[in-house]
Design a protein around this motif. Structure first.
Motif: not given
Lengths: 552, 232
Positions: A276, A505, A507, A535-536, A542-544, B52
């Motif tokens: 991620r 998920r 990109t 990513y991130s 709401d998402r990464d 994260r």
């Protein structure tokens, strides 16, 4: 676009890059099994030299030489090339840059069928009198130049013809990759927004195109020597055997990078997706790869340190060879840095991608030994070299190839492969691979020269016979370990868990298409707004991740 | 690692072994560090709920330094390895002894080593040359220059204990040298695939003390009563 197509047009003579990619992948997988079977044949002979080999009978020196020659030829040209470059390249490249297909779809179809023909020609040599080529996959003359020396007539011609056809096919593919990349990118897809895999496929294609000419010349001359006694490589007729080696390795060493780059490209897609994180140092990886590609053309003579070339050449070629480690170190460090502070998920795809790097590092560092001329005096043509290049090529071909298969399988077939069996496959394959090849470093250091069919004839290596036994048991386990994979692959194709468009998920553009994408790929023409690895990104709630084709 | 090596019996073999050891320690250290870091990252940054990943594209100068500094260090080690290995290579392959004690002619052919030793007169191409198949006889501590060629296909002269390997190429005569420092019998093999007999193309190096060498000369040089063309 998606009008009704006949069975033949859809599955056999397809012009859809995805079908062609799968055709290459499946052909490559079948050939991998053939090449693996040959390895089992000669490896068993090495372990138990006086026993007949189950399935092969008594392996005499002639059969032994055939098996090692065909194993090398098949694994490099009929497995690594079609799977990494043509298979994944065809399947993924147009999707990743937002194209509907390759620039030349019919040429693409022709490229696969030329490749298929080359496969038939190569394998047919088993059924001709004298059997297939048995002069090693490098085909050094004079051994390969006159049938009298190796006892193989038709097999040698067919070997050259098959390679010529294969390279013609790869050239068609390479032209297609480059043209497609240059002319069919979606709006917004600038060169520095392309996924690394696309860059790698293009750089690999360029390296291939620039290096293959000399080899084709060499192959022609060899064929002329065989058919018309021309003597390009025969000293009695004024030729020189070393000329062929220069032509061969001028191609042969860059070829290693032709295979390595797509593998690194596959990793560049998988590491970010499963940690991620953006790929660390995107541009630096590209620049380093271009530098490495250029350097790859001035390292070839490290294969010839002790071949009889002027010994003064060893120093410059030693230096270039060892220095090429620098750009690759930059790439490798960048990949490793991608994991730093990530959120890593160990799927089967990620395990194979990580395993590729872990094992490839062994291949990389052991290359320094061979690249150093003085050390190479001892290590050249021993099992140390063999272990080194298997630690390079196996991770590149098998581990990166499998990582790619597990990663894009949901896109290819709209279904998931079973993760549990994928992990079983990873661990059994990785462990058994090391059981096969670690012992070979040791017997190489003991001075075991390559390509002898019965090590027990030499006292100084006979005492390490147990290492051959260990390696062979490892190989048998490794072959058996592929059974769950094959079952998983074919069963999941029909019965696997249904995959959504973007199950990981990720990109890049291929993930906005349906799984599997129809002919023409995209339902609406994509527009690209950003680089490939967002990513991130800070600020996303709401998402990464955010796909290249999405606006915030 | 060195425990796998066959015993070294040449003057320059130690140099080769030393190069291999130097490379081993340098790349070995790098290997452990890089694999260690790799493994540590994989374990340390496994996915945890609520944590994260960092957004770190590695484009800032500081981030790039993490990659470029190790790369420069690698370049330094590369140069170091070349500086260590260069002189060893030069000693073995670039320079021939000015005054060799003996010149021997070795020809590879499918599938034997055809070796011509100078006889009692110490010179080649005279009536007392001793020709042997697969048997290379040299006196202890003598500086031997060999002239290597091949009759049909490429072979490779491989003497693991001498740390000596050199391809034998048809149409070329390649000169090399060695000096054996320990008496005894040692393996000699072919290291380049040369056809169906490649795996059986083997011979022996006999390093003889001066007395034994003289005895061998007396017994085999064609001027002696019993002529043998096959060594002993």
């Amino acid at each position: 676009m998606d009008t009704k197509e006949s069975f033949l047009r859809k599955y056999v003579f397809s012009v859809d890059h995805k079908t062609i990619g799968l055709q290459y992948l499946i052909t490559g997988l079948v050939m991998a099994l053939v090449g693996g079977l040959f390895a089992y044949g000669f490896r068993s002979q090495l372990a138990w030299p006086n026993e007949p080999v189950l399935g092969f009978g008594q392996v005499d020196p002639d059969l032994y030489n055939s098996l090692v020659t065909m194993h090398g030829t098949i694994m490099v040209f009929w497995v690594a090339m079609p799977i990494l470059l043509s298979g994944f390249g065809n399947y993924v490249l147009p999707l990743m840059i937002g194209a509907k297909d390759m620039a030349f779809p019919r040429l693409n179809m022709m490229s696969y069928w030329t490749f298929f023909l080359s496969t038939v020609v190569l394998l047919s040599s088993f059924f001709f009198p004298g059997g297939p080529a048995k002069f090693g996959w490098t085909g050094y003359p004079p051994l390969s130049a006159q049938p009298g020396f190796s006892g193989v007539f038709w097999g040698g011609h067919l070997w050259i013809l098959a390679i010529a056809l294969e390279f013609a096919s790869m050239l068609m593919g390479g032209i297609n990759f480059l043209t497609t990349t240059l002319s069919l990118r979606a709006p917004g897809m600038s060169l520095f927004r392309m996924p690394i895999l696309v860059w790698m496929l293009d750089i690999a294609s360029i390296i291939f195109m620039f290096s293959v000419g000399p080899l084709i010349a060499g192959a022609f001359m060899l064929l002329a020597d065989r058919l018309f006694n021309t003597g390009f490589f025969l000293p009695a007729a004024g030729g020189d055997p070393l000329l062929f080696q220069h032509l061969f390795w001028f191609f042969g060493h860059p070829e290693v990078y032709v295979l390595l780059l797509p593998a690194l490209g596959i990793l560049a897609e998988i590491y970010p997706a499963f940690s991620r994180k953006p790929l660390f140092g995107y541009k630096m990886i590209i620049y380093a790869t271009i530098v490495a590609g250029a350097l790859s053309f001035i390292v070839w003579a490290h294969h010839q340190f002790i071949s009889g070339i002027d010994p003064r050449l060893a120093t410059p070629f030693s230096i270039t060879t060892i220095i090429i480690s620098v750009p690759f170190a930059i790439a490798v460090f960048s990949y490793i840095a991608t994991l730093w502070r990530g959120s890593i998920r160990l799927t089967a795809a990620m395990l194979f991608a990580l395993g590729m790097m872990a094992e490839f590092l062994i291949g990389g560092v052991t290359g320094i030994f061979n690249g150093s001329a003085a050390a190479d005096i001892y290590l050249h043509d021993t099992y140390f070299v063999l272990a080194h290049f298997h630690y390079t090529l196996f991770p590149i071909t098998v581990m990166a190839g499998l990582a790619g298969l597990y990663y894009w399988f949901p896109k290819m077939f709209g279904r998931h492969m079973n993760e549990f069996w994928g992990k079983v496959h990873f661990w059994t394959t990785t462990i058994s691979f090391n059981v096969v090849f670690l012992p070979l470093f040791a017997i190489g250091l003991a001075g075991h020269q390559r390509r002898i069919f019965d090590p027990s004839l030499f006292d100084y290596i006979a005492k390490y016979q147990y290492l051959h036994v260990i390696a062979t048991i490892g190989l048998i386990v490794m072959i058996i370990a592929q059974v769950p994979f094959l079952l998983n692959f074919f069963i999941s194709m029909r019965k696997g868990k249904v995959a959504e468009r973007n199950p990981w998920r990720a990109t890049t553009l291929e993930w906005v298409t349906p799984s599997p994408p129809g002919h023409g790929n995209f339902e609406t023409d994509p527009v690209v707004y950003r680089g490939p690895y967002d990513y991130s990104l800070p600020g996303l709630k709401d998402r990464d991740f955010i796909n290249q084709a999405e606006t915030l | 690692m060195m425990q796998w090596f066959p015993e070294n019996i040449s003057t320059y073999g130690q140099g080769v072994d030393h190069v291999i050891q130097v490379i081993y320690w340098i790349v070995g250290a790098w290997f452990v560090v890089v694999e260690g870091l790799f493994l540590y990252f994989i374990l340390r940054y496994r996915r945890k709920d609520g944590v994260r990943a960092a957004y770190e594209p590695g484009t800032s100068g500081k981030a790039l330094a993490w990659i470029l500094i190790p790369a420069v260090v690698i370049l330094g080690f590369d140069v170091g390895i070349d500086l260590v290995q260069g002189p060893v290579w030069n000693e073995i392959k670039l320079t021939l002894p000015a005054k060799p004690d003996q010149i021997i002619r070795i020809k590879g052919k499918q599938f034997v080593w055809d070796i011509t030793h100078p006889g009692r007169d110490g010179a080649l191409d005279t009536a007392d040359d001793i020709q042997t198949l697969n048997q290379l006889n040299v006196p202890l501590n003598a500086k031997i220059v060999f002239e290597l060629t091949a009759e049909d296909v490429i072979h490779s002269l491989w003497l693991p204990n001498l740390r000596l390997k050199q391809d034998a190429v048809p149409g070329r005569t390649i000169k090399g040298w060695f000096q054996a420092t320990k008496e005894g019998d040692y393996p000699l093999a072919c290291a380049e695939l040369c056809g169906s007999g490649h795996g059986t193309m083997r011979g022996q190096l006999h390093v003889l003390n001066p007395a034994d060498y003289q005895k061998w000369l007396d017994e085999n040089s064609p001027q002696s009563p019993e002529v043998s063309s096959l060594g002993h």
